[in-house]
Scaffold this motif. Structure first.
Motif, mmCIF file in Angstrom:
data_model
loop_
_atom_site.group_PDB
_atom_site.id
_atom_site.type_symbol
_atom_site.label_atom_id
_atom_site.label_comp_id
_atom_site.label_asym_id
_atom_site.label_seq_id
_atom_site.Cartn_x
_atom_site.Cartn_y
_atom_site.Cartn_z
ATOM 1 N N GLN A 1 -4.623 30.880 106.310
ATOM 2 C CA GLN A 1 -3.905 31.609 105.272
ATOM 3 C C GLN A 1 -4.218 31.038 103.892
ATOM 4 N N GLY A 2 -4.722 31.896 103.004
ATOM 5 C CA GLY A 2 -4.915 31.521 101.614
ATOM 6 C C GLY A 2 -6.174 30.731 101.307
ATOM 7 N N GLU A 3 -7.027 30.452 102.292
ATOM 8 C CA GLU A 3 -8.194 29.642 101.996
ATOM 9 C C GLU A 3 -9.290 30.487 101.343
ATOM 10 N N THR A 4 -10.128 29.826 100.533
ATOM 11 C CA THR A 4 -11.266 30.505 99.925
ATOM 12 C C THR A 4 -12.397 30.598 100.935
ATOM 13 N N VAL A 5 -13.388 31.412 100.592
ATOM 14 C CA VAL A 5 -14.554 31.537 101.463
ATOM 15 C C VAL A 5 -15.213 30.173 101.651
ATOM 16 N N MET A 6 -15.366 29.412 100.561
ATOM 17 C CA MET A 6 -16.052 28.130 100.664
ATOM 18 C C MET A 6 -15.244 27.136 101.483
ATOM 19 N N GLU A 7 -13.927 27.178 101.394
ATOM 20 C CA GLU A 7 -13.113 26.288 102.225
ATOM 21 C C GLU A 7 -13.325 26.588 103.706
ATOM 22 N N SER A 8 -13.435 27.869 104.034
ATOM 23 C CA SER A 8 -13.697 28.246 105.416
ATOM 24 C C SER A 8 -15.101 27.796 105.834
ATOM 25 N N LEU A 9 -16.061 27.944 104.917
ATOM 26 C CA LEU A 9 -17.429 27.515 105.203
ATOM 27 C C LEU A 9 -17.522 26.008 105.375
ATOM 28 N N HIS A 10 -16.718 25.269 104.623
ATOM 29 C CA HIS A 10 -16.711 23.808 104.778
ATOM 30 C C HIS A 10 -16.276 23.429 106.189
ATOM 31 N N ARG A 11 -15.325 24.159 106.747
ATOM 32 C CA ARG A 11 -14.880 23.849 108.111
ATOM 33 C C ARG A 11 -15.984 24.147 109.113
ATOM 34 N N ILE A 12 -16.740 25.216 108.880
ATOM 35 C CA ILE A 12 -17.888 25.522 109.738
ATOM 36 C C ILE A 12 -18.928 24.416 109.629
ATOM 37 N N CYS A 13 -19.200 23.983 108.405
ATOM 38 C CA CYS A 13 -20.179 22.919 108.192
ATOM 39 C C CYS A 13 -19.764 21.637 108.916
ATOM 40 N N ALA A 14 -18.476 21.331 108.876
ATOM 41 C CA ALA A 14 -17.997 20.121 109.539
ATOM 42 C C ALA A 14 -18.267 20.173 111.037
ATOM 43 N N MET A 15 -18.144 21.352 111.636
ATOM 44 C CA MET A 15 -18.380 21.483 113.068
ATOM 45 C C MET A 15 -19.840 21.278 113.432
ATOM 46 N N ARG A 16 -20.734 21.488 112.481
ATOM 47 C CA ARG A 16 -22.170 21.399 112.784
ATOM 48 C C ARG A 16 -22.879 20.346 111.931
#
Length: 365
Positions: free
Chosen positions: A146-161
């Motif tokens: 909720q409320g996160e920016t696109v880049m914040e979501s992308l940072h979480r993806i980056c952390a996983m990989r």
């Protein structure tokens, strides 16, 4: 001689391309890129007649034949009096939209999708192409928060990989591991060297001789209780006195292998950040004519403080022009300082089960 000077001037002419027109003759220039910065930025200034540049326009910034930024004008400031009119123009890469704007994809959940697929869909509404380098296996479950920016979501993806987001000169989003951009020319501080000034900082702050990472796993019938009770991983930094020990509790479930990887990363990353170097060189180009730029490995030697030639990552580059001349400032660091932290992968079986359970709950109201 005049022809040679003219060619050099043309090679380093800064041009802002806006709305089909080229604007040059800038008296003040600052353009910055970084291996872990999601958007390059620029600020250009000139004193002359009015130019019809407005905020929001699509633009490109070039140095000679080298494009450095593809993005948008963020700000235009005019200052004038009876004799002069100054215009300051600043902007960022196209990827700035991903930093500023909220993620609004629906339904906002991806099960078993690759980092490339998820990033494409997140960045798609903004017209930003994405390149994922070595994205690994599909991510079991990624949900928008909720409320996160696109880049914040992308940072979480980056952390996983174990990736880091940055942009390229074409305004594309790049999810990468820093240090894959090839090599740059050598940098030498001292008599006969090409470094005008340097700041070199050695630090042992937040560094330890021994790193102990502890985790805990959920129990399963087939698992050994002694193994899952408190898996542990250790690593050492021999350059730090032996009585300095750090105990780190993993943020989520982690087995012994994950704990060991995290411990090694802590030791390498903190050692890397213990050496921080900023250098300034004249001009914008290397001896072979290439621009100094980020994500390359350079050799740095400092004869003044006795630092032998050391391979370092060009982590940030700032091209400037002003009263002090035309300069390039670079931040250098060991590549390990910019390696992303390993994270605990979500168990695919549990993720799949969780997804099925959510679907069942939705069907049953």
């Amino acid at each position: 001689m005049a022809a040679t000077a003219s060619a050099a001037s043309s090679r380093d002419r800064v041009v802002l391309k806006v709305d089909g027109r080229d604007y040059s003759g800038w008296e003040s220039v600052r353009i910055a890129r970084g291996v872990d910065r999601a958007a390059a930025d620029f600020t250009l200034a000139v004193t002359r007649q009015y130019w019809p540049i407005t905020a929001g326009m699509a633009c490109e910034v070039w140095i000679g034949a080298d494009r450095l930024v593809t993005g948008y004008v963020d700000d235009v400031a005019h200052s004038h009096d009876s004799a002069t009119h100054r215009i300051d123009v600043s902007g960022r890469s196209r990827t700035a939209d991903l930093i500023d704007c909220g993620a609004s994809n629906r339904p906002g959940q991806w099960l078993g999708q690759t980092a490339q697929r998820i990033a494409d869909e997140l960045a798609g509404p903004f017209g930003v192409p994405v390149i994922v380098r070595d994205g690994g296996a599909p991510i079991p479950d990624h949900q928008l928060q909720q409320g996160e920016t696109v880049m914040e979501s992308l940072h979480r993806i980056c952390a996983m990989r174990s990736l880091v987001p940055t942009d390229d000169v074409n305004g594309r989003l790049i999810l990468h591991r820093p240090g894959s951009g090839g090599t740059a020319g050598a940098l030498v501080a001292g008599q006969g060297g090409n470094v005008l000034k340097a700041t070199v900082k050695f630090s042992q702050r937040d560094r330890f001789h021994t790193y102990i990472v502890k985790g805990q796993q959920a129990g399963f019938d087939i698992a050994d209780p002694n193994q899952i009770a408190q898996p542990t991983g250790t690593a050492t930094d021999p350059n730090i006195r032996s009585n300095r020990v750090a105990v780190i509790i993993a943020e989520s479930q982690a087995d012994a292998d994950i704990c060991a990887r995290r411990a090694r990363w802590e030791a390498a990353n903190r050692a890397g950040r213990g050496l921080d170097i900023t250098v300034t060189v004249p001009g914008w180009r290397q001896a072979d004519g290439r621009l100094w730029t980020v994500d390359q490995i350079t050799s740095y030697r400092d004869d003044i403080i006795g630092l032998p030639a050391t391979s370092l990552l060009v982590a940030e580059t700032v091209w400037t022009k002003g009263p002090d001349g035309t300069l390039t400032e670079m931040k250098l660091a060991p590549p390990a300082a910019y390696q992303p932290q390993p994270v605990v992968p979500l168990n695919p079986t549990l993720a799949g089960f969780a997804g099925l359970l959510r679907d069942e709950l939705k069907r049953n109201g």
